[in-house]
Structure formats: structure tokens, C-alpha cells
Scaffold this motif. Structure first.
Motif, PDB file in Angstrom:
ATOM      1  N   VAL A 159      14.486 -33.432 -24.859  1.00  0.00           N
ATOM      2  CA  VAL A 159      14.650 -33.516 -26.308  1.00  0.00           C
ATOM      3  C   VAL A 159      14.618 -34.961 -26.804  1.00  0.00           C
ATOM      4  O   VAL A 159      14.049 -35.248 -27.866  1.00  0.00           O
ATOM      5  CB  VAL A 159      15.970 -32.831 -26.718  1.00  0.00           C
ATOM      6  CG1 VAL A 159      16.354 -33.189 -28.146  1.00  0.00           C
ATOM      7  CG2 VAL A 159      15.850 -31.331 -26.557  1.00  0.00           C
ATOM      8  N   MET A 160      15.210 -35.891 -26.055  1.00  0.00           N
ATOM      9  CA  MET A 160      15.361 -37.262 -26.538  1.00  0.00           C
ATOM     10  C   MET A 160      14.044 -37.934 -26.887  1.00  0.00           C
ATOM     11  O   MET A 160      13.931 -38.546 -27.963  1.00  0.00           O
ATOM     12  CB  MET A 160      16.146 -38.088 -25.511  1.00  0.00           C
ATOM     13  CG  MET A 160      17.623 -37.756 -25.450  1.00  0.00           C
ATOM     14  SD  MET A 160      18.514 -38.756 -24.232  1.00  0.00           S
ATOM     15  CE  MET A 160      18.218 -40.414 -24.855  1.00  0.00           C
TER      16      MET A 160
ATOM     17  N   ASN B  10      24.880 -24.433 -22.876  1.00  0.00           N
ATOM     18  CA  ASN B  10      24.787 -25.749 -23.508  1.00  0.00           C
ATOM     19  C   ASN B  10      23.344 -26.238 -23.569  1.00  0.00           C
ATOM     20  O   ASN B  10      22.943 -26.915 -24.524  1.00  0.00           O
ATOM     21  CB  ASN B  10      25.651 -26.759 -22.739  1.00  0.00           C
ATOM     22  CG  ASN B  10      25.745 -28.087 -23.458  1.00  0.00           C
ATOM     23  OD1 ASN B  10      25.940 -28.136 -24.672  1.00  0.00           O
ATOM     24  ND2 ASN B  10      25.588 -29.174 -22.729  1.00  0.00           N
ATOM     25  N   SER B  11      22.544 -25.902 -22.562  1.00  0.00           N
ATOM     26  CA  SER B  11      21.144 -26.337 -22.566  1.00  0.00           C
ATOM     27  C   SER B  11      20.389 -25.716 -23.744  1.00  0.00           C
ATOM     28  O   SER B  11      19.529 -26.359 -24.363  1.00  0.00           O
ATOM     29  CB  SER B  11      20.468 -25.949 -21.255  1.00  0.00           C
ATOM     30  OG  SER B  11      20.556 -24.547 -21.031  1.00  0.00           O
TER      31      SER B  11
ATOM     32  N   GLN C 230      18.694 -28.273 -30.955  1.00  0.00           N
ATOM     33  CA  GLN C 230      18.881 -29.484 -31.749  1.00  0.00           C
ATOM     34  C   GLN C 230      17.586 -30.255 -31.968  1.00  0.00           C
ATOM     35  O   GLN C 230      17.503 -31.073 -32.889  1.00  0.00           O
ATOM     36  CB  GLN C 230      19.916 -30.398 -31.069  1.00  0.00           C
ATOM     37  CG  GLN C 230      21.328 -29.848 -31.116  1.00  0.00           C
ATOM     38  CD  GLN C 230      22.307 -30.705 -30.331  1.00  0.00           C
ATOM     39  OE1 GLN C 230      21.921 -31.654 -29.641  1.00  0.00           O
ATOM     40  NE2 GLN C 230      23.586 -30.391 -30.440  1.00  0.00           N
TER      41      GLN C 230
ATOM     42  N   SER D 256      12.679 -36.397 -30.222  1.00  0.00           N
ATOM     43  CA  SER D 256      13.486 -36.786 -31.381  1.00  0.00           C
ATOM     44  C   SER D 256      13.288 -38.255 -31.729  1.00  0.00           C
ATOM     45  O   SER D 256      13.202 -38.614 -32.914  1.00  0.00           O
ATOM     46  CB  SER D 256      14.965 -36.490 -31.111  1.00  0.00           C
ATOM     47  OG  SER D 256      15.184 -35.108 -30.891  1.00  0.00           O
TER      48      SER D 256
ATOM     49  N   ILE E 186      21.225 -27.664 -26.858  1.00  0.00           N
ATOM     50  CA  ILE E 186      20.510 -28.950 -26.897  1.00  0.00           C
ATOM     51  C   ILE E 186      19.057 -28.739 -27.305  1.00  0.00           C
ATOM     52  O   ILE E 186      18.504 -29.510 -28.102  1.00  0.00           O
ATOM     53  CB  ILE E 186      20.608 -29.641 -25.528  1.00  0.00           C
ATOM     54  CG1 ILE E 186      22.062 -30.001 -25.213  1.00  0.00           C
ATOM     55  CG2 ILE E 186      19.730 -30.890 -25.485  1.00  0.00           C
ATOM     56  CD1 ILE E 186      22.268 -30.548 -23.822  1.00  0.00           C
TER      57      ILE E 186
ATOM     58  N   ILE F 176      28.320 -22.871 -26.065  1.00  0.00           N
ATOM     59  CA  ILE F 176      28.767 -23.856 -25.070  1.00  0.00           C
ATOM     60  C   ILE F 176      29.794 -23.228 -24.127  1.00  0.00           C
ATOM     61  O   ILE F 176      29.762 -23.454 -22.914  1.00  0.00           O
ATOM     62  CB  ILE F 176      29.349 -25.092 -25.780  1.00  0.00           C
ATOM     63  CG1 ILE F 176      28.249 -25.831 -26.541  1.00  0.00           C
ATOM     64  CG2 ILE F 176      30.014 -26.034 -24.778  1.00  0.00           C
ATOM     65  CD1 ILE F 176      28.753 -27.000 -27.375  1.00  0.00           C
TER      66      ILE F 176
ATOM     67  N   ALA G  86      17.414 -30.542 -20.373  1.00  0.00           N
ATOM     68  CA  ALA G  86      17.140 -30.308 -21.796  1.00  0.00           C
ATOM     69  C   ALA G  86      17.313 -31.585 -22.593  1.00  0.00           C
ATOM     70  O   ALA G  86      16.521 -31.876 -23.505  1.00  0.00           O
ATOM     71  CB  ALA G  86      18.070 -29.212 -22.323  1.00  0.00           C
ATOM     72  N   ARG G  87      18.334 -32.379 -22.259  1.00  0.00           N
ATOM     73  CA  ARG G  87      18.550 -33.642 -22.970  1.00  0.00           C
ATOM     74  C   ARG G  87      17.386 -34.602 -22.758  1.00  0.00           C
ATOM     75  O   ARG G  87      16.919 -35.253 -23.707  1.00  0.00           O
ATOM     76  CB  ARG G  87      19.861 -34.268 -22.498  1.00  0.00           C
ATOM     77  CG  ARG G  87      20.193 -35.596 -23.155  1.00  0.00           C
ATOM     78  CD  ARG G  87      20.511 -35.409 -24.615  1.00  0.00           C
ATOM     79  NE  ARG G  87      21.727 -34.639 -24.810  1.00  0.00           N
ATOM     80  CZ  ARG G  87      22.227 -34.330 -26.002  1.00  0.00           C
ATOM     81  NH1 ARG G  87      21.563 -34.672 -27.090  1.00  0.00           N
ATOM     82  NH2 ARG G  87      23.329 -33.636 -26.103  1.00  0.00           N
TER      83      ARG G  87
ATOM     84  N   SER H 147      21.450 -28.682 -18.652  1.00  0.00           N
ATOM     85  CA  SER H 147      21.792 -29.477 -19.835  1.00  0.00           C
ATOM     86  C   SER H 147      21.159 -30.857 -19.765  1.00  0.00           C
ATOM     87  O   SER H 147      20.630 -31.366 -20.765  1.00  0.00           O
ATOM     88  CB  SER H 147      23.314 -29.600 -19.962  1.00  0.00           C
ATOM     89  OG  SER H 147      23.918 -28.326 -20.100  1.00  0.00           O
TER      90      SER H 147
ATOM     91  N   GLN I   5      27.733 -22.502 -32.240  1.00  0.00           N
ATOM     92  CA  GLN I   5      27.480 -23.507 -31.211  1.00  0.00           C
ATOM     93  C   GLN I   5      28.619 -23.568 -30.207  1.00  0.00           C
ATOM     94  O   GLN I   5      28.398 -23.697 -29.005  1.00  0.00           O
ATOM     95  CB  GLN I   5      27.292 -24.869 -31.877  1.00  0.00           C
ATOM     96  CG  GLN I   5      27.053 -26.020 -30.902  1.00  0.00           C
ATOM     97  CD  GLN I   5      26.856 -27.338 -31.623  1.00  0.00           C
ATOM     98  OE1 GLN I   5      26.742 -27.391 -32.840  1.00  0.00           O
ATOM     99  NE2 GLN I   5      26.812 -28.410 -30.866  1.00  0.00           N
TER     100      GLN I   5
END
Length: 239
Positions: free
Chosen positions: A61-62, A199-200, A206, A65, A203, A194, A57-58, A54, A190
Motif C-alpha cells: 500500500v505504501m 488487519n491486512s 486504506q 499511496s 490496510i 482487527i 499489505a503495508r 499485515s 475497523q
């Protein structure tokens, strides 16, 4: 073939034989599902692996985005002015003003999915999902009807203030709330992912949000569906 007495007709008895192959496949699927869920959440290594995935992945992604968000901001300001960008930020945050939209059923779905031995065949999970989807559908219908009623009464400027464009702000706010209502109805997917330790994956999915916004904005600018008569007053082009 069975004959009860010498003078009675023969009676044919057909016995159904269970297919051992299908039973074996079902057992193997159950074991594979249990093993996968235990690997993700049932052990300390599984929990650490899920948390690490997770976080990775965050971090992936950040930056994407954030970069695409800067492009969206620049396109909005350059083509439609600061007032339109302010309206965009206002309407995007409308959903955050209704944090109770799912009426708390998300927690029930997560608990049922996390406690299911095999989510594909668990009867308790199925019954919880059916009940929760009915609640979510009722909530979505109420949100959509309220949005349409506010638009029909012309009450959006009174609720959101002068940040709305006089000509199209009410319609834009109504459409945003309608889309939010439909998103409430589909939010259970979703929660299930989770609860299953995916959860990954949620993310990573998203990350599609900002590219879709950018694609729609670029299409609108390229086709000229919305024209800005002034930097602060966009109007819909009518053919």
C-alpha cells in the motif's frame, strides 16, 4: 389423534418436529467460524501468518499511496497555489487534533470481538456493539454540532489562524469536521476486523483513500467548480 373417552370428541395433537438440517447447518457454521478464527489468531502459526500478511499489505500500500499523494500535491499547488495546499494540510490534520473522539469504546469493541467464540451469534458481543454504537453516535452528534456552531460564530480563523482562506476556509473546516464526525460513527467496523485477525484487509482498504481524493480533485479541476483568481486565493465559482 387422541380420544379421551368413548363419548368425547377426538382431539388432534400436532407435534412440532425440529428440522435437523437447520441445526446441523448452525453447528457447521459455528465450527467453521471457530476454526477460521483459531487459524488466524489461536496458534503461533496463525499469529505469524497474520503479522506477515499485515506487513506485506503495508509494503504493497505504501508505494501506491506515496505516488498518488505526490500527484495530489502537484495538482493542488499548480492549480490553486501554495496557500491552498497549506490549508489542505491544515484541514486534513483536524481529525488528529481530536484523538479522544471515540471515547475509548474502540478497545471495548476489540476485546469483545476477540473473545467471542462466534462473532455472528455471540450475545455479549452484540450487547457491547449496541452500547458502543450509542456512545459513538452521541460523540458524532456533538462533533457535528460544535463544528456548525463554530462556523455560525465565525470563530474558525481565531482557532486555526491565518492558514484558512478568508472566503471559504471556515466552510471547508466545518465540512471536514462534519465528515470526521460521521467517520467516528462508522469506525467500529475497523476495530472488529482487527480483533478478528483481518488487519491486512483493513490496510488494503486504506489504499482507497488517496485514489478517492485524487479523483475528487481531478473532477473539481476539470469541471471548474473552484476557480483560482490568484495562486493564493481560490474562490468558489457561482453560476
Amino acid at each position: 389423534m387422541k380420544r379421551d373417552s368413548p363419548g368425547s370428541p377426538a382431539t388432534v395433537v400436532v407435534e412440532e418436529v425440529a428440522d435437523p438440517t437447520s441445526a446441523t447447518l448452525t453447528v457447521e457454521e459455528d465450527v467453521a467460524t471457530d476454526a477460521g478464527q483459531t487459524k488466524r489468531l489461536g496458534t503461533r502459526n496463525g499469529v505469524l501468518r497474520s503479522v506477515g500478511a499485515s506487513a506485506a499489505a503495508r509494503f504493497a500500500v505504501m508505494p501506491i499511496s506515496a505516488f498518488l499523494g505526490i500527484i495530489v500535491t502537484r495538482l493542488l499547488i499548480e492549480n490553486y497555489g501554495e496557500a491552498t495546499y497549506a490549508q489542505y494540510i491544515l484541514l486534513v490534520s483536524v481529525g488528529a487534533l481530536i484523538p479522544f473522539a471515540d471515547l475509548g469504546v474502540g478497545a471495548a469493541i476489540m476485546n469483545a470481538a476477540a473473545g467471542a467464540k462466534n462473532p455472528r451469534t455471540d450475545a455479549h458481543l452484540r450487547s457491547v456493539l449496541v452500547a458502543c454504537i450509542r456512545v459513538l453516535a452521541s460523540s458524532a452528534i456533538v462533533i457535528i454540532l460544535v463544528a456548525v456552531a463554530i462556523y455560525a460564530l465565525g470563530a474558525w480563523p481565531a482557532l486555526l489562524g491565518e492558514g484558512l482562506t478568508p472566503s471559504t476556509g471556515g466552510l471547508a473546516a466545518t465540512l471536514c469536521l462534519v465528515v470526521f464526525g460521521f467517520s467516528v460513527l462508522t469506525s467500529f467496523g475497523q476495530r472488529i476486523m482487527i480483533a478478528l485477525g483481518l488487519n491486512s484487509t483493513v490496510i488494503l482498504l486504506q489504499v482507497l483513500q488517496t485514489p478517492i481524493v485524487l479523483l475528487v480533485l481531478w473532477t473539481v479541476i476539470s469541471t471548474g467548480v473552484v476557480e483560482a483568481t490568484s495562486p493564493s486565493s481560490p474562490t468558489w465559482r457561482r453560476s
